[in-house]
Design an enzyme around this catalytic site. Structure first.
Site, PDB file in Angstrom:
ATOM      1  N   ARG A  28       0.830  -1.216   0.000  1.00  0.00           N
ATOM      2  CA  ARG A  28       0.000   0.000   0.000  1.00  0.00           C
ATOM      3  C   ARG A  28       0.865   1.266   0.000  1.00  0.00           C
ATOM      4  O   ARG A  28       0.446   2.295   0.541  1.00  0.00           O
ATOM      5  CB  ARG A  28      -0.973  -0.001   1.180  1.00  0.00           C
ATOM      6  N   ARG A  32      -2.341   6.987   0.359  1.00  0.00           N
ATOM      7  CA  ARG A  32      -2.652   7.070   1.787  1.00  0.00           C
ATOM      8  C   ARG A  32      -1.840   8.087   2.566  1.00  0.00           C
ATOM      9  O   ARG A  32      -2.325   9.130   2.932  1.00  0.00           O
ATOM     10  CB  ARG A  32      -2.486   5.696   2.431  1.00  0.00           C
ATOM     11  N   ARG A  41      -6.757  13.546  -3.919  1.00  0.00           N
ATOM     12  CA  ARG A  41      -8.049  13.060  -3.428  1.00  0.00           C
ATOM     13  C   ARG A  41      -9.114  14.142  -3.430  1.00  0.00           C
ATOM     14  O   ARG A  41     -10.295  13.848  -3.539  1.00  0.00           O
ATOM     15  CB  ARG A  41      -7.887  12.565  -1.985  1.00  0.00           C
ATOM     16  N   ASP A  77      -7.010  -1.049  -7.347  1.00  0.00           N
ATOM     17  CA  ASP A  77      -7.587  -1.659  -6.146  1.00  0.00           C
ATOM     18  C   ASP A  77      -8.051  -3.065  -6.485  1.00  0.00           C
ATOM     19  O   ASP A  77      -8.390  -3.352  -7.635  1.00  0.00           O
ATOM     20  CB  ASP A  77      -8.771  -0.838  -5.624  1.00  0.00           C
ATOM     21  N   TYR A 154     -15.760  -9.439   0.295  1.00  0.00           N
ATOM     22  CA  TYR A 154     -16.399  -8.149  -0.017  1.00  0.00           C
ATOM     23  C   TYR A 154     -17.684  -8.334  -0.826  1.00  0.00           C
ATOM     24  O   TYR A 154     -18.676  -7.639  -0.620  1.00  0.00           O
ATOM     25  CB  TYR A 154     -15.421  -7.248  -0.787  1.00  0.00           C
TER      26      TYR A 154
HETATM   27  O1  CP3 Z   1       0.391   0.511  -2.916  1.00  0.00           O
HETATM   28  C1  CP3 Z   1      -0.800   0.693  -3.142  1.00  0.00           C
HETATM   29  O2  CP3 Z   1      -1.565   1.295  -2.373  1.00  0.00           O
HETATM   30  C2  CP3 Z   1      -1.277   0.159  -4.446  1.00  0.00           C
HETATM   31  C3  CP3 Z   1      -2.679   0.231  -4.653  1.00  0.00           C
HETATM   32  C4  CP3 Z   1      -3.621  -0.571  -3.771  1.00  0.00           C
HETATM   33  C5  CP3 Z   1      -4.817  -0.005  -3.235  1.00  0.00           C
HETATM   34  N1  CP3 Z   1      -5.529  -0.999  -2.682  1.00  0.00           N
HETATM   35  C6  CP3 Z   1      -5.196   1.415  -3.315  1.00  0.00           C
HETATM   36  C7  CP3 Z   1      -6.188   1.928  -2.364  1.00  0.00           C
HETATM   37  C8  CP3 Z   1      -3.604  -1.909  -3.430  1.00  0.00           C
HETATM   38  C9  CP3 Z   1      -2.512  -2.931  -3.679  1.00  0.00           C
HETATM   39  C10 CP3 Z   1      -4.827  -2.184  -2.757  1.00  0.00           C
HETATM   40  C11 CP3 Z   1      -5.188  -3.529  -2.299  1.00  0.00           C
HETATM   41  C12 CP3 Z   1      -6.391  -3.695  -1.484  1.00  0.00           C
HETATM   42  N2  CP3 Z   1      -7.578  -3.001  -1.551  1.00  0.00           N
HETATM   43  C13 CP3 Z   1      -6.522  -4.709  -0.521  1.00  0.00           C
HETATM   44  C14 CP3 Z   1      -5.471  -5.760  -0.212  1.00  0.00           C
HETATM   45  C15 CP3 Z   1      -4.389  -5.230   0.627  1.00  0.00           C
HETATM   46  C16 CP3 Z   1      -4.775  -4.981   2.051  1.00  0.00           C
HETATM   47  O3  CP3 Z   1      -4.560  -3.860   2.511  1.00  0.00           O
HETATM   48  O4  CP3 Z   1      -5.264  -5.914   2.695  1.00  0.00           O
HETATM   49  C17 CP3 Z   1      -7.798  -4.590   0.038  1.00  0.00           C
HETATM   50  C18 CP3 Z   1      -8.382  -5.468   1.130  1.00  0.00           C
HETATM   51  C19 CP3 Z   1      -8.461  -3.510  -0.627  1.00  0.00           C
HETATM   52  C20 CP3 Z   1      -9.863  -3.038  -0.414  1.00  0.00           C
HETATM   53  C21 CP3 Z   1      -9.904  -1.625  -0.007  1.00  0.00           C
HETATM   54  N3  CP3 Z   1      -9.580  -0.540  -0.810  1.00  0.00           N
HETATM   55  C22 CP3 Z   1     -10.268  -1.102   1.275  1.00  0.00           C
HETATM   56  C23 CP3 Z   1     -10.675  -1.942   2.456  1.00  0.00           C
HETATM   57  C24 CP3 Z   1     -10.153   0.291   1.223  1.00  0.00           C
HETATM   58  C25 CP3 Z   1     -10.488   1.301   2.278  1.00  0.00           C
HETATM   59  C26 CP3 Z   1      -9.489   1.364   3.338  1.00  0.00           C
HETATM   60  C27 CP3 Z   1      -8.159   1.969   2.901  1.00  0.00           C
HETATM   61  O5  CP3 Z   1      -7.281   1.202   2.575  1.00  0.00           O
HETATM   62  O6  CP3 Z   1      -8.021   3.185   2.908  1.00  0.00           O
HETATM   63  C28 CP3 Z   1      -9.692   0.607  -0.090  1.00  0.00           C
HETATM   64  C29 CP3 Z   1      -9.406   1.954  -0.594  1.00  0.00           C
HETATM   65  C30 CP3 Z   1      -8.060   2.193  -1.146  1.00  0.00           C
HETATM   66  N4  CP3 Z   1      -7.395   1.374  -2.023  1.00  0.00           N
HETATM   67  C31 CP3 Z   1      -7.266   3.324  -0.903  1.00  0.00           C
HETATM   68  C32 CP3 Z   1      -6.094   3.178  -1.671  1.00  0.00           C
HETATM   69  C33 CP3 Z   1      -4.950   4.138  -1.787  1.00  0.00           C
HETATM   70  C34 CP3 Z   1      -7.656   4.488   0.003  1.00  0.00           C
HETATM   71  C35 CP3 Z   1      -8.697   5.342  -0.651  1.00  0.00           C
HETATM   72  C36 CP3 Z   1      -8.279   6.751  -0.682  1.00  0.00           C
HETATM   73  O7  CP3 Z   1      -7.319   7.112  -0.010  1.00  0.00           O
HETATM   74  O8  CP3 Z   1      -8.913   7.508  -1.413  1.00  0.00           O
END
Ligand code: CP3
Length: 344
Positions: A28, A32, A41, A77, A154
């Protein structure tokens, strides 16, 4: 002809070749905690960022340029797969994902399908091409997908949860439907990861973030066979990293799957992981992301101790799960920097 990658430490570690120090990247890492990501964002919604290749590429390279990690992971994602399968997916700031019409009955299957990923997820392959242009072969690009079990969580629960009780209950009540759904996700994921490989990612990681919610026997029923099927369909096309968070009991089976690397969370001791995974697979991880909040000398001490414990060869430094959103950027950088100067 594509250019050779200048910093190929990650790919060498995945192939089990000798390295002068282990590569480092962070789950991740794209987003973030980075101020530039947070600024984006305010102007673009989450899926807008995923669907706009130039934006996704810009976010993908941010941690390479700003933190100095040895690999980029595509900004996207895991939930783009349910989206492509026909489900509605909303991302709510601060509350996470919402799938307003979850899959629970036979009738619900009429709303989903195994899509033509080249069509439905073209924005991802376009983002891969755009990211490669920006990366200029400096470091490898990691593609990814969610594992079938984690996506089922999910798609059935309809939102994020601590223990996904509804999804687990549903598997107990409707195992036939559960396998029908897992089959569809697996077929979609194999085609999707192949399309990512064709578009130019250098390796892929499969995120089974919720594997640890299943007991060992349920894991062998609802998660492992599909993980192994995906790995075997991909491993001759592109190196595969399997991250089955919490499934420490499955390390021997996952090591035998042919995956190039296994990701670990911080509940596992390095000696336990190596003993159970065997010598022929690369291990990745497992710094507790909360420890990035410690004072810098403490981060450095713990990171060096982790590398000493896992060893320099067949090892990739990473966190045991995603970086936390409030992590100070200079602490993330200190973690990466101290791997780069590591000497055994
Ligand atoms: O390095 C990276 O961040 C690459 C991109 C990436 C995202 N999600 C971007 C994202 C990756 C590899 C993921 C994987 C992902 N998404 C997983 C598996 C990894 C893990 O953490 O367990 C899961 C379970 C998700 C589902 C998901 N997406 C959730 C539960 C959420 C909300 C909580 C959070 O992480 O903030 C997301 C949103 C999300 N995906 C964000 C990002 C950068 C945050 C949204 C934002 O900031 O606008």
């Amino acid at each position: 002809m594509t250019n050779p990658i200048k910093n190929d430490l990650l790919l060498r570690a995945l192939r089990g070749e000798l390295v002068e120090r282990p590569p480092v990247w962070m789950m991740r890492q794209a987003g973030r905690y980075l101020p530039d990501f947070r600024a984006l964002r305010t102007t673009h919604s989450f899926f807008e960022r995923c669907r706009t290749p130039e934006l996704a590429a810009e976010i993908t390279v941010m941690p390479v340029r700003q933190i100095g990690v040895d690999a980029a992971i595509l900004f996207s994602d895991i939930l783009v797969v349910p989206l492509a399968m026909g489900m509605e997916v909303e991302m709510h700031e601060g509350r996470g994902p919402l799938l307003p019409q979850p899959v629970r009955t036979v009738a619900d299957f009429e709303r989903i399908r195994v899509p033509d990923v080249c069509e439905e997820l073209r924005y991802v392959t376009d983002a891969i091409a755009a990211s490669r242009d920006l990366l200029r072969s400096d470091v490898p690009l990691i593609g990814f997908a969610g594992a079938p079990w984690t996506l089922l969580c999910y798609m059935v629960e309809g939102h994020g949860a601590k223990s996904f009780d509804l999804a687990r209950e549903w598997c107990a009540r409707e195992p036939g439907l559960a396998h029908r759904l897992l089959r569809m996700i697996t077929d979609t994921t194999i085609a999707y990861l192949r399309a990512q490989a064709d578009a130019g990612v250098d390796c892929v990681q499969i995120f089974d973030s919720w594997a640890g919610l299943l007991g060992p026997s349920d894991f062998r029923i609802f998660a492992q066979p599909y993980l192994i099927e995906i790995t075997q369909a991909l491993r001759d096309h592109v190196p595969v990293i399997l991250f089955a968070r919490g499934a420490w009991h499955a390390l021997p089976d996952l090591a035998a799957s042919g995956a190039h690397a296994l990701g670990l969370d911080w509940n596992i001791e390095s000696s336990f992981a190596r003993a159970h995974a065997g010598p022929c697979v690369t291990l990745q991880s497992n710094f507790d992301p909360a420890h990035l909040f410690a004072p810098l000398p403490e981060i450095e001490r713990r990171t060096r101790a982790m590398i000493d414990a896992f060893g320099v060869q067949r090892y990739i430094v990473n966190l045991g799960h995603g970086i936390l959103p409030t992590t100070p950027v200079d602490h993330a950088r200190a973690f990466v920097d101290c791997v780069k100067i590591f000497q055994s």
